[in-house]
Design an enzyme around this catalytic site. Structure first.
Site, PDB file in Angstrom:
ATOM      1  N   PRO A  93      84.001  23.852  48.100  1.00 27.79           N
ATOM      2  CA  PRO A  93      83.718  23.957  49.533  1.00 27.79           C
ATOM      3  C   PRO A  93      82.717  25.044  49.897  1.00 27.79           C
ATOM      4  O   PRO A  93      82.755  26.163  49.361  1.00 27.79           O
ATOM      5  CB  PRO A  93      85.102  24.246  50.127  1.00 27.79           C
ATOM      6  N   CYS A  94      81.836  24.687  50.847  1.00 23.87           N
ATOM      7  CA  CYS A  94      80.752  25.580  51.260  1.00 23.87           C
ATOM      8  C   CYS A  94      81.083  26.542  52.406  1.00 23.87           C
ATOM      9  O   CYS A  94      80.490  27.619  52.484  1.00 23.87           O
ATOM     10  CB  CYS A  94      79.534  24.751  51.666  1.00 23.87           C
ATOM     11  N   PRO A  95      81.995  26.187  53.349  1.00 22.41           N
ATOM     12  CA  PRO A  95      82.208  27.047  54.521  1.00 22.41           C
ATOM     13  C   PRO A  95      82.488  28.516  54.223  1.00 22.41           C
ATOM     14  O   PRO A  95      82.071  29.372  55.019  1.00 22.41           O
ATOM     15  CB  PRO A  95      83.398  26.369  55.224  1.00 22.41           C
ATOM     16  N   PRO A  96      83.175  28.881  53.126  1.00 21.66           N
ATOM     17  CA  PRO A  96      83.402  30.311  52.898  1.00 21.66           C
ATOM     18  C   PRO A  96      82.134  31.133  52.741  1.00 21.66           C
ATOM     19  O   PRO A  96      82.160  32.360  52.899  1.00 21.66           O
ATOM     20  CB  PRO A  96      84.222  30.322  51.593  1.00 21.66           C
ATOM     21  N   PHE A  97      80.999  30.476  52.439  1.00 14.83           N
ATOM     22  CA  PHE A  97      79.762  31.196  52.162  1.00 14.83           C
ATOM     23  C   PHE A  97      78.629  30.847  53.116  1.00 14.83           C
ATOM     24  O   PHE A  97      77.568  31.454  53.064  1.00 14.83           O
ATOM     25  CB  PHE A  97      79.305  30.895  50.723  1.00 14.83           C
TER      26      PHE A  97
END
Length: 444
Positions: A93-97
């Site tokens: 998943p991309c949202p954390p970064f």
């Protein structure tokens, strides 16, 4: 090419596989899927469908190869059954970064990057491929990236990060992706990053000319639109389940789309014309999912036949969240050549000698607390001088991803001691489990 028919294929376990952008690219590079795990049911069904339709898997093979559920749930799959697989790959998943989000990193319940690194240490694949958004390459995550390199070095891998752009590999879209590749020592010296294509990709106008021509525009109007859409696309985003339907991106991206003669506020059911009432009278046409998929790299003899299942919005999310297949293929070929020890070997750069964040390095190796002033002196002595404001900024970033223990001395000075990494690594008591359960319906 049939994924099931190639006797000399290498095998891949893919986590967070999505609808198959990376899957298709790796298959075209010569990897066969031993397993692919995906949370979203629509995307998993799309992948199963195309393993059979496009890649030649038998129905039972495809059913067994694709698991639906949380990749970190031991009820979904057992990593111990896949020891020493050729490649472990995934687009976690991309949202954390993402710079569009809060960049919570290790504190975000969706973060699986560090978990994937620990998974690599557990199943010991010959190679690891992980991709994520450009935001992970920023200063905010210097210590996070250093921790990843250090852990992979402990597990016996040579690892390297690189920022790649999809347009370098024939995709009509900028789409920067931050890629981590790690290989066991015996293969690492044969790995070479793929070379960008010598020619630029088609413009959006030329790429989509035939699809726009299916509407009712005159040739004159179509030619004018093609001339206006004379650049590559901004990065397509898949959107979040929290934010409703299909949307081609934030305000700046919508402005770029408008400059090309495209309405970026949604996705259309068809090209401009009377059979598409939503587009009638609009200043610019919206793209269809077929058009978005083509921009994302599902185009050409090897990639064009992929079919997406689910409703329009579900299909758009699958396409928009994907890793472009041509980029995945280029990386897959480079990894395959390394695993087969093809080409000329090159000297290895030991990850233990790579220092991304000297502040993290000092704190990681200390058992006693240290003040900022002492850090500044030690950094200078180590040949990596940093001014106090920069050290303070890095400490703030460290505190997002690590337990940073602060204590006040009697003379008023504040000391710092590095504690545990906050990321989910598979711990049974980690807060990730509760938060993930609470927010699962909204996680893309």
């Amino acid at each position: 090419m049939s994924g099931a028919a190639e006797d000399d294929s290498l095998e891949v376990v893919e986590i967070c596989a999505g609808a198959g952008g990376q899957s298709l690219g790796l298959e075209r590079a010569g990897f066969r899927h031993r397993l692919a795990v995906e949370l979203d049911g629509h995307a998993a069904r799309t992948l199963r469908h195309n393993l059979v339709k496009v890649l030649g898997y038998k129905e039972k093979e495809a059913e067994d190869a694709v698991r639906i559920g949380d990749v970190a749930d031991p009820e979904v799959w057992n990593p111990d059954e896949h020891q020493n697989v050729d490649l472990l790959a995934g687009g976690v998943p991309c949202p954390p970064f993402s710079i569009a989000g809060k960049q919570l990193g290790a504190s975000d319940e969706r973060d699986l990057f560090a978990w994937a690194v620990e998974l690599c240490g557990k199943i010991k694949p010959k190679a690891l491929l992980l991709e994520n958004v450009k935001g992970l390459s920023g200063n905010r995550f210097i210590a996070y990236r250093q921790h990843v390199l250090d852990r992979l070095q402990e597990y016996g891998y040579i690892a390297e990060w690189r920022l790649l752009q999809a347009d370098q590999f024939g995709v009509s879209q900028l789409r920067p992706r931050f890629v981590l590749i790690a290989l066991q020592h015996e293969y690492a010296e044969y790995f070479h990053w793929p070379e960008p294509h010598s020619n630029p990709p088609e413009s959006v106008g030329e790429l989509l000319r035939d699809l726009m021509a299916k509407g009712t525009w005159s040739k004159k109007k179509l030619d004018a639109w093609v001339m206006q859409a004379n650049s590559i696309a901004p990065t397509i985003v898949g959107g979040s389940k929290k934010h409703g339907g299909a949307d081609l991106g934030p305000t700046r991206a919508k402005a770029a789309w408008e400059a090309m003669g495209i309405d970026g506020k949604g996705v259309s059911d068809g090209p401009p014309g009377p059979k598409n009432p939503r587009a009638t009278g609009a200043k610019h046409p919206m793209l269809t999912n077929e058009m978005v998929a083509r921009i994302q790299g599902w185009h050409g003899e090897e990639f064009a036949d992929w079919e997406f299942l689910g409703g329009k919005t579900a299909q758009y999310r699958q396409i928009g969240n994907a890793f472009p297949p041509p980029v995945a293929k280029a990386l897959g070929i480079a990894i395959k050549c390394a695993l087969r020890k093809e080409g000329d070997p090159h000297p290895l750069i030991e990850t233990s000698k790579v220092t991304l964040d000297p502040v993290y390095k000092i704190l990681r190796d200390r058992k006693r607390p240290i003040t900022i002033e002492q850090l500044v002196v030690k950094l200078a002595a180590n040949g990596t001088p940093l001014e106090q404001p920069e050290v303070e900024r890095r400490l703030v970033h460290l505190g997002h991803d690590f337990e940073l223990i602060k204590k006040q001395r009697s003379n008023g000075e504040t000391t710092f001691l590095l504690g545990a990494f906050k990321a989910f690594l598979g711990q049974e008591d980690h807060q990730r489990h509760e938060l993930f359960a609470q927010h699962r319906a909204r996680i893309s």
